[in-house]
Design an enzyme around this catalytic site. Structure first.
Site, PDB file in Angstrom:
ATOM      1  NE  ARG A   1      -8.215  -9.108  -4.264  1.00 21.59           N
ATOM      2  CZ  ARG A   1      -9.354  -8.714  -3.801  1.00 21.59           C
ATOM      3  NH1 ARG A   1     -10.488  -8.851  -4.475  1.00 21.59           N
ATOM      4  NH2 ARG A   1      -9.340  -8.012  -2.805  1.00 21.59           N
TER       5      ARG A   1
ATOM      6  CE  LYS B   1      -3.799  -1.946   1.964  1.00 22.94           C
ATOM      7  NZ  LYS B   1      -5.120  -1.918   2.598  1.00 22.94           N
TER       8      LYS B   1
ATOM      9  CE  LYS C   1      -5.749   1.623   4.842  1.00 29.17           C
ATOM     10  NZ  LYS C   1      -6.199   2.562   3.604  1.00 29.17           N
TER      11      LYS C   1
ATOM     12  CB  ILE D   1     -11.514   9.939   5.456  1.00 26.65           C
ATOM     13  CG1 ILE D   1     -10.247  10.354   4.687  1.00 26.65           C
ATOM     14  CG2 ILE D   1     -12.505  10.790   4.623  1.00 26.65           C
ATOM     15  CD1 ILE D   1      -9.523  11.684   4.570  1.00 26.65           C
TER      16      ILE D   1
ATOM     17  CD  GLU E   1      -4.348   5.663   3.995  1.00 31.01           C
ATOM     18  OE1 GLU E   1      -5.509   5.683   4.171  1.00 31.01           O
ATOM     19  OE2 GLU E   1      -3.717   5.067   3.301  1.00 31.01           O
TER      20      GLU E   1
HETATM   21  P1  ADP Z   1      -8.204  -3.800   2.662  1.00 29.75           P
HETATM   22  O1  ADP Z   1      -6.982  -4.029   1.799  1.00 29.75           O
HETATM   23  O2  ADP Z   1      -8.220  -4.349   3.889  1.00 29.75           O
HETATM   24  O3  ADP Z   1      -9.288  -3.645   1.865  1.00 29.75           O
HETATM   25  P2  ADP Z   1      -8.445  -0.956   2.407  1.00 29.75           P
HETATM   26  O4  ADP Z   1      -7.271   0.098   2.439  1.00 29.75           O
HETATM   27  O5  ADP Z   1      -9.190  -0.948   1.218  1.00 29.75           O
HETATM   28  O6  ADP Z   1      -8.235  -2.163   3.050  1.00 29.75           O
HETATM   29  O7  ADP Z   1      -9.486  -0.358   3.514  1.00 29.75           O
HETATM   30  C1  ADP Z   1     -10.545  -1.016   3.998  1.00 29.75           C
HETATM   31  C2  ADP Z   1     -11.706  -0.154   4.527  1.00 29.75           C
HETATM   32  O8  ADP Z   1     -11.374   0.673   5.538  1.00 29.75           O
HETATM   33  C3  ADP Z   1     -12.187   0.692   3.369  1.00 29.75           C
HETATM   34  O9  ADP Z   1     -13.084   0.352   2.675  1.00 29.75           O
HETATM   35  C4  ADP Z   1     -12.527   1.980   4.179  1.00 29.75           C
HETATM   36  O10 ADP Z   1     -13.942   1.752   4.760  1.00 29.75           O
HETATM   37  C5  ADP Z   1     -11.785   2.025   5.281  1.00 29.75           C
HETATM   38  N1  ADP Z   1     -10.532   2.895   5.200  1.00 29.75           N
HETATM   39  C6  ADP Z   1      -9.416   2.871   4.656  1.00 29.75           C
HETATM   40  N2  ADP Z   1      -8.557   3.702   4.540  1.00 29.75           N
HETATM   41  C7  ADP Z   1      -9.196   4.785   5.029  1.00 29.75           C
HETATM   42  C8  ADP Z   1      -8.896   6.215   5.508  1.00 29.75           C
HETATM   43  N3  ADP Z   1      -7.938   6.796   5.562  1.00 29.75           N
HETATM   44  N4  ADP Z   1     -10.251   6.714   6.395  1.00 29.75           N
HETATM   45  C9  ADP Z   1     -11.248   6.313   6.533  1.00 29.75           C
HETATM   46  N5  ADP Z   1     -11.459   5.064   6.136  1.00 29.75           N
HETATM   47  C10 ADP Z   1     -10.598   4.180   5.578  1.00 29.75           C
HETATM   48  P1  ADP Z   2     -13.031  -7.472  -2.159  1.00 27.83           P
HETATM   49  O1  ADP Z   2     -12.076  -6.340  -2.020  1.00 27.83           O
HETATM   50  O2  ADP Z   2     -12.885  -8.099  -3.399  1.00 27.83           O
HETATM   51  O3  ADP Z   2     -14.391  -7.031  -1.658  1.00 27.83           O
HETATM   52  P2  ADP Z   2     -12.020  -8.723   0.228  1.00 27.83           P
HETATM   53  O4  ADP Z   2     -11.040  -7.785   0.627  1.00 27.83           O
HETATM   54  O5  ADP Z   2     -13.316  -8.569   0.721  1.00 27.83           O
HETATM   55  O6  ADP Z   2     -12.319  -8.436  -1.342  1.00 27.83           O
HETATM   56  O7  ADP Z   2     -11.371  -9.702   0.026  1.00 27.83           O
HETATM   57  C1  ADP Z   2     -12.000 -11.021  -0.991  1.00 27.83           C
HETATM   58  C2  ADP Z   2     -11.357 -12.198  -0.276  1.00 27.83           C
HETATM   59  O8  ADP Z   2      -9.884 -12.239  -0.426  1.00 27.83           O
HETATM   60  C3  ADP Z   2     -11.834 -12.352   0.893  1.00 27.83           C
HETATM   61  O9  ADP Z   2     -11.932 -13.972   1.285  1.00 27.83           O
HETATM   62  C4  ADP Z   2     -10.629 -12.252   1.841  1.00 27.83           C
HETATM   63  O10 ADP Z   2     -10.530 -12.779   3.218  1.00 27.83           O
HETATM   64  C5  ADP Z   2      -9.421 -12.239   0.908  1.00 27.83           C
HETATM   65  N1  ADP Z   2      -8.175 -11.767   1.099  1.00 27.83           N
HETATM   66  C6  ADP Z   2      -8.144 -10.271   0.955  1.00 27.83           C
HETATM   67  N2  ADP Z   2      -6.930  -9.791   1.104  1.00 27.83           N
HETATM   68  C7  ADP Z   2      -6.063 -10.788   1.335  1.00 27.83           C
HETATM   69  C8  ADP Z   2      -4.788 -10.775   1.649  1.00 27.83           C
HETATM   70  N3  ADP Z   2      -3.964  -9.652   1.453  1.00 27.83           N
HETATM   71  N4  ADP Z   2      -4.496 -11.905   1.979  1.00 27.83           N
HETATM   72  C9  ADP Z   2      -5.135 -13.118   2.049  1.00 27.83           C
HETATM   73  N5  ADP Z   2      -6.539 -13.004   1.871  1.00 27.83           N
HETATM   74  C10 ADP Z   2      -6.978 -11.898   1.252  1.00 27.83           C
END
Ligand code: ADP
Ligand code: ADP
Ligand code: MG
Length: 453
Positions: A292, A116, A158, A203, A200
Site C-alpha cells: 500500500r 508475514k 511475531k 536482530i 524470528e
Molecule cells: P509491522 O507490520 O507491525 O510494521 P514489522 O515486521 O515491520 O511489523 O516490524 C516492526 C518493527 O519491529 C520494525 O520496524 C523493527 O523495528 C522491529 N523488528 C521487526 N522484526 C525484527 C527482528 N527480527 N529483529 C529486530 N527488530 C525487528
Molecule cells: P507505515 O508502515 O506506513 O509507517 P504503520 O505501520 O505506522 O504504517 O501503519 C499505518 C497505519 O495503518 C496506522 O494508522 C496503523 O495503525 C494502521 N495499520 C497498520 N497495519 C495495520 C493492520 N494490519 N490492521 C489495521 N491497521 C493497521
C-alpha cells in the site's frame, strides 16, 4: 483514465488523495462516518456519502457498504489509502469482481505478502535475504521452545497477520518465552482475528531501512531509494528521513536490487514498500512488504520529485510508467515528523509552518474536532534541504512555528529529538527512543544543561 474515484479512508491520507485527484481532473467520492462529517477531505471532495457511525467496523471497515456506494456513485476505482481496508485481500478481490479497480496490487499479491510467514517463504525461495526464523507457524509452546533453541536467543515472537507494531514480543531467555508466546497470540487474535505466530531471530538494535517500489502492469519495476525509519516508539515510527546516513552507494544499490527482486518475485504492481532490518555489520534482512501507500511516502516525493499517489492512479489505470531506474534521481535530503494528539478535543487555534522547503500534510483546521475513535496522528511535518544539516535546522524551525492549541501533541518531544547528539550524528538505530527518551523527557521538564551528553 478514471472519471471518479471513491476514497475509502479518512484524515490526512484522504485529503492527500483528494488533492491529487483534483490536480488530475478526476472526481472524488468521500465516504465518511458521522464523526467525520465536517472533516476537510469530506468538504473538498466532489461528492460525499455518509456510510455509518464512528465505529470503524460499521463505517471505514464496512466493505459491503463501501462497495455498494462505489457502484451507486458510479466510481470506476477505489483508493484505500493506508490502514483500514488497504491490505485486505478480500476487499481487493471483491472490488475486482465488481469491475471496480482497486488502486493497489492484485488481491492474490496482498494475500501472500500480507501474511508475514507466507511472504518470508516466498522471499527465501526467491533468494531475498530474510531474518533467520521458524519455517511454519508455532503450533504449541513446546514447538516454540524447540525453534527458539535452534535459532538461539534472543528471538522475536511475531504474529503472521501483524501490523502497526502489534502482536510482537521480544524474548531474551527461555524463562520469558511462555509469557511472550501467549501475550503475542492474544494480542494478535484481538487485533487481527488471527493468533498464528512464528519466531524470528531478534536482530539486536537494528536500523529500520525500507525501500519504496513502483511497479506497472507492463513488467517495469523501479525503486525510489530508501527511508530510514529507525526512530520508533513501541515499534511505531515517529520520524523518517531519506537518504539514510548509514548507507553507502554500494549498500543502497544492493538493497534496492533486493527490493526490486522481492517485488518481481510476488508479481507486484502499484506502489509498495519493502522493509528491511540492517544490523551493525551491515547485513540486511527482509522483514515484510507493505502492499500500500505508506504514511511516510512524502519524504520520497520530496527527494525524487515523483508524485507517488499520481503514479498509483496512473498505474492502476493501466498506464506504462515513464520512470526508469536510470531516471530516478535523488536531490538533497528530506525528513518527516509525525505529530500525534495525546488526547482528543477541539482545536482552538492552529498555525502551520510554511516557507522554503516545508510541506504539511494534515486534515486539521481551526475549530475542528480530533476524534477519539481513530488514529492519533493529526499532521505530518515534512521538510527538505540541500544537506542533512540544513534539513534538521529547517525541521526545528518548522516545529517551532507549528501551533496547535486545544489538544496536547508530541510536537515539543519531536523538536527535542532533533537536538539529540545521536540523532544529529545520523547513525541512530531502533533503540533510540528506549535509550534516550528519558533524557528527552528531562529536557522537556528542565531544559538542556551544559553537561548533557
Ligand atoms: P509491522 O507490520 O507491525 O510494521 P514489522 O515486521 O515491520 O511489523 O516490524 C516492526 C518493527 O519491529 C520494525 O520496524 C523493527 O523495528 C522491529 N523488528 C521487526 N522484526 C525484527 C527482528 N527480527 N529483529 C529486530 N527488530 C525487528
Ligand atoms: P507505515 O508502515 O506506513 O509507517 P504503520 O505501520 O505506522 O504504517 O501503519 C499505518 C497505519 O495503518 C496506522 O494508522 C496503523 O495503525 C494502521 N495499520 C497498520 N497495519 C495495520 C493492520 N494490519 N490492521 C489495521 N491497521 C493497521
Ligand atoms: Mg512494518
Amino acid at each position: 483514465m478514471f472519471k471518479r474515484i471513491l476514497i475509502a479512508n479518512r484524515g490526512e491520507i484522504a485529503l492527500r488523495i483528494v488533492r491529487c485527484c483534483r490536480e488530475m481532473g478526476i472526481e472524488t467520492v468521500a465516504v465518511y462516518s458521522t464523526a467525520d462529517e465536517e472533516s476537510l477531505p469530506v468538504m473538498l471532495a466532489t461528492h460525499r456519502v455518509c456510510i455509518g457511525p464512528e465505529k470503524v467496523k460499521e463505517s471505514y471497515l464496512n466493505q459491503e457498504v463501501i462497495l455498494e456506494t462505489a457502484r451507486k456513485m458510479e466510481c470506476d476505482a477505489i483508493h484505500p489509502g493506508y490502514g483500514f481496508l488497504s491490505e485486505n485481500a478480500g476487499f481487493a478481490g471483491a472490488c475486482e469482481e465488481s469491475g471496480i479497480t482497486f488502486i493497489g496490487p492484485a488481491a492474490k499479491v496482498i494475500q501472500s505478502m500480507g501474511d508475514k510467514q507466507t511472504a518470508r517463504t516466498l522471499m527465501r525461495k526467491s533468494g531475498v535475504p530474510v531474518v533467520p526464523g521458524s519455517v511454519g507457524m508455532l503450533g504449541s509452546l513446546e514447538e516454540a521452545r524447540k525453534e527458539a533453541e535452534k535459532i538461539g536467543y534472543p528471538v522475536l515472537i511475531k504474529a503472521t497477520a501483524g501490523g502497526g507494531g502489534k502482536g510482537m514480543r521480544k524474548v531474551f531467555k527461555e524463562e520469558e518465552l511462555e509469557k511472550a508466546f501467549f501475550t503475542a497470540k492474544t494480542e494478535a487474535e484481538a487485533a487481527f482475528g488471527n493468533g498464528e505466530v512464528y519466531l524470528e531471530k531478534l536482530i539486536v538494535n537494528p536500523h529500520h531501512i525500507e525501500f519504496q517500489i513502483l511497479a506497472d502492469q507492463h513488467g517495469n519495476i523501479v525503486h525510489l531509494g530508501e527511508r530510514d525509519c529507525s526512530i520508533q516508539r513501541n515499534n511505531q515510527k515517529l520520524l523518517e528521513e531519506t537518504p539514510s546516513w548509514i548507507l553507502d552507494e554500494d549498500l543502497r544499490n544492493r538493497m534496492g536490487a533486493e527490493a526490486v527482486r522481492a517485488a518481481r518475485a510476488c508479481g507486484y504492481t502499484n506502489a509498495g514498500t519493502v522493509e528491511f532490518v540492517l544490523d551493525d555489520e551491515k547485513n540486511f534482512y527482509f522483514i515484510e512488504m507493505n502492499t500500500r501507500i505508506q504514511v511516510e511516502h512524502p519524504v520520497t516525493e520530496l527527494l525524487t520529485g515523483v508524485d507517488l499517489i499520481k503514479e498509483q492512479i496512473r498505474i492502476a489505470a493501466g498506464r506504462k510508467m515513464e520512470l526508469t531506474q536510470e531516471k530516478v534521481s535523488f536531490k538533497g535530503h528530506a525528513m518527516e515528523c509525525r505529530i500525534n494528539a495525546m488526547s482528543p478535543g477541539k482545536v482552538s487555534f492552529l498555525h502551520f509552518p510554511a516557507g522554503p522547503g516545508v510541506r504539511v500534510d494534515s486534515h486539521l483546521y481551526n475549530g475542528c474536532e480530533v476524534s477519539p475513535h481513530y488514529d492519533s496522528m493529526v499532521a505530518k511535518i515534512i521538510v527538505t534541504g540541500k544537506t542533512r544539516l540544513e534539513t534538521i535546522r529547517r525541521m526545528r524551525r518548522a516545529l517551532e512555528e507549528l501551533m496547535i492549541e486545544g489538544v496536547e501533541t508530541n510536537t515539543e518531544f519531536m523538536h527535542l529529538v532533533t537536538f539529540h547528539p545521536e540523532f544529529i550524528r545520523g547513525k541512530y538505530d531502533t533503540s533510540f527512543w528506549e535509550k534516550h527518551s528519558e533524557t528527552i523527557f528531562r529536557w522537556n521538564e528542565e531544559g538542556m544543561t551544559s553537561d548533557d551528553e
